[in-house]
Design a protein around this motif. Sequence first.
Motif, PDB file in Angstrom:
ATOM      1  N   GLU A  88     -34.165  40.176  34.158  1.00  0.00           N
ATOM      2  CA  GLU A  88     -33.620  38.905  33.523  1.00  0.00           C
ATOM      3  C   GLU A  88     -34.695  37.834  33.841  1.00  0.00           C
ATOM      4  O   GLU A  88     -35.025  37.464  34.946  1.00  0.00           O
ATOM      5  CB  GLU A  88     -32.298  38.521  33.881  1.00  0.00           C
ATOM      6  CG  GLU A  88     -31.428  38.845  33.089  1.00  0.00           C
ATOM      7  CD  GLU A  88     -29.833  38.516  33.622  1.00  0.00           C
ATOM      8  OE1 GLU A  88     -29.578  37.088  33.570  1.00  0.00           O
ATOM      9  OE2 GLU A  88     -29.019  39.274  34.010  1.00  0.00           O
ATOM     10  N   GLU A  89     -35.077  37.082  32.820  1.00  0.00           N
ATOM     11  CA  GLU A  89     -35.650  35.912  32.896  1.00  0.00           C
ATOM     12  C   GLU A  89     -34.767  34.814  33.530  1.00  0.00           C
ATOM     13  O   GLU A  89     -33.772  34.434  33.048  1.00  0.00           O
ATOM     14  CB  GLU A  89     -36.572  35.382  31.574  1.00  0.00           C
ATOM     15  CG  GLU A  89     -37.316  34.529  31.857  1.00  0.00           C
ATOM     16  CD  GLU A  89     -38.284  33.981  30.440  1.00  0.00           C
ATOM     17  OE1 GLU A  89     -38.724  32.775  30.408  1.00  0.00           O
ATOM     18  OE2 GLU A  89     -38.487  34.792  29.790  1.00  0.00           O
ATOM     19  N   VAL A  90     -35.339  34.056  34.606  1.00  0.00           N
ATOM     20  CA  VAL A  90     -34.494  32.882  35.160  1.00  0.00           C
ATOM     21  C   VAL A  90     -34.730  31.579  34.075  1.00  0.00           C
ATOM     22  O   VAL A  90     -35.884  31.441  33.924  1.00  0.00           O
ATOM     23  CB  VAL A  90     -35.285  32.633  36.559  1.00  0.00           C
ATOM     24  CG1 VAL A  90     -34.567  31.523  37.103  1.00  0.00           C
ATOM     25  CG2 VAL A  90     -35.037  33.681  37.325  1.00  0.00           C
ATOM     26  N   VAL A  91     -33.480  31.135  33.975  1.00  0.00           N
ATOM     27  CA  VAL A  91     -33.388  30.048  33.107  1.00  0.00           C
ATOM     28  C   VAL A  91     -33.115  28.911  33.928  1.00  0.00           C
ATOM     29  O   VAL A  91     -32.290  28.779  34.848  1.00  0.00           O
ATOM     30  CB  VAL A  91     -32.451  30.041  32.073  1.00  0.00           C
ATOM     31  CG1 VAL A  91     -32.245  28.725  31.269  1.00  0.00           C
ATOM     32  CG2 VAL A  91     -32.647  31.173  30.956  1.00  0.00           C
ATOM     33  N   ASP A  92     -33.898  27.724  33.893  1.00  0.00           N
ATOM     34  CA  ASP A  92     -33.579  26.431  34.692  1.00  0.00           C
ATOM     35  C   ASP A  92     -32.496  25.753  34.163  1.00  0.00           C
ATOM     36  O   ASP A  92     -32.432  25.224  33.065  1.00  0.00           O
ATOM     37  CB  ASP A  92     -34.934  25.523  34.531  1.00  0.00           C
ATOM     38  CG  ASP A  92     -34.753  24.582  35.580  1.00  0.00           C
ATOM     39  OD1 ASP A  92     -33.597  24.135  36.200  1.00  0.00           O
ATOM     40  OD2 ASP A  92     -35.586  23.451  35.456  1.00  0.00           O
ATOM     41  N   PRO A  93     -31.225  25.709  34.882  1.00  0.00           N
ATOM     42  CA  PRO A  93     -29.966  25.090  34.329  1.00  0.00           C
ATOM     43  C   PRO A  93     -30.190  23.487  34.231  1.00  0.00           C
ATOM     44  O   PRO A  93     -29.563  22.903  33.636  1.00  0.00           O
ATOM     45  CB  PRO A  93     -29.024  25.402  35.484  1.00  0.00           C
ATOM     46  CG  PRO A  93     -29.843  25.774  36.744  1.00  0.00           C
ATOM     47  CD  PRO A  93     -31.164  26.229  36.231  1.00  0.00           C
ATOM     48  N   LYS A  94     -31.191  23.067  35.050  1.00  0.00           N
ATOM     49  CA  LYS A  94     -31.396  21.621  34.960  1.00  0.00           C
ATOM     50  C   LYS A  94     -31.667  21.089  33.606  1.00  0.00           C
ATOM     51  O   LYS A  94     -30.889  20.122  33.123  1.00  0.00           O
ATOM     52  CB  LYS A  94     -32.455  21.248  35.835  1.00  0.00           C
ATOM     53  CG  LYS A  94     -32.512  19.509  35.977  1.00  0.00           C
ATOM     54  CD  LYS A  94     -33.774  19.225  36.894  1.00  0.00           C
ATOM     55  CE  LYS A  94     -33.486  17.777  37.110  1.00  0.00           C
ATOM     56  NZ  LYS A  94     -34.675  16.944  36.378  1.00  0.00           N
TER      57      LYS A  94
END
Length: 69
Positions: free
Chosen positions: A4-10
Amino acid sequence: MSDEEVVDPKATLEVSCKPKCVRQLKEYQACTKRVEGDESGHKHCTGQYFDYWHCIDKCVAAKLFDHLK
């Protein structure tokens, strides 16, 4: 480790916090209109810009660590 590609929650949280900082955004926009014709380079809206992003960052900070592992 997953693929899974990590998504920046910021970034997502910043978008959700922007409606809470409308006053600061309007102050910044009003300032940019005031200094639009300044050719001397002495007038700027740095303070209003930082006030706007400070508001967003303060809102995001309260929620960000809930999204981190």
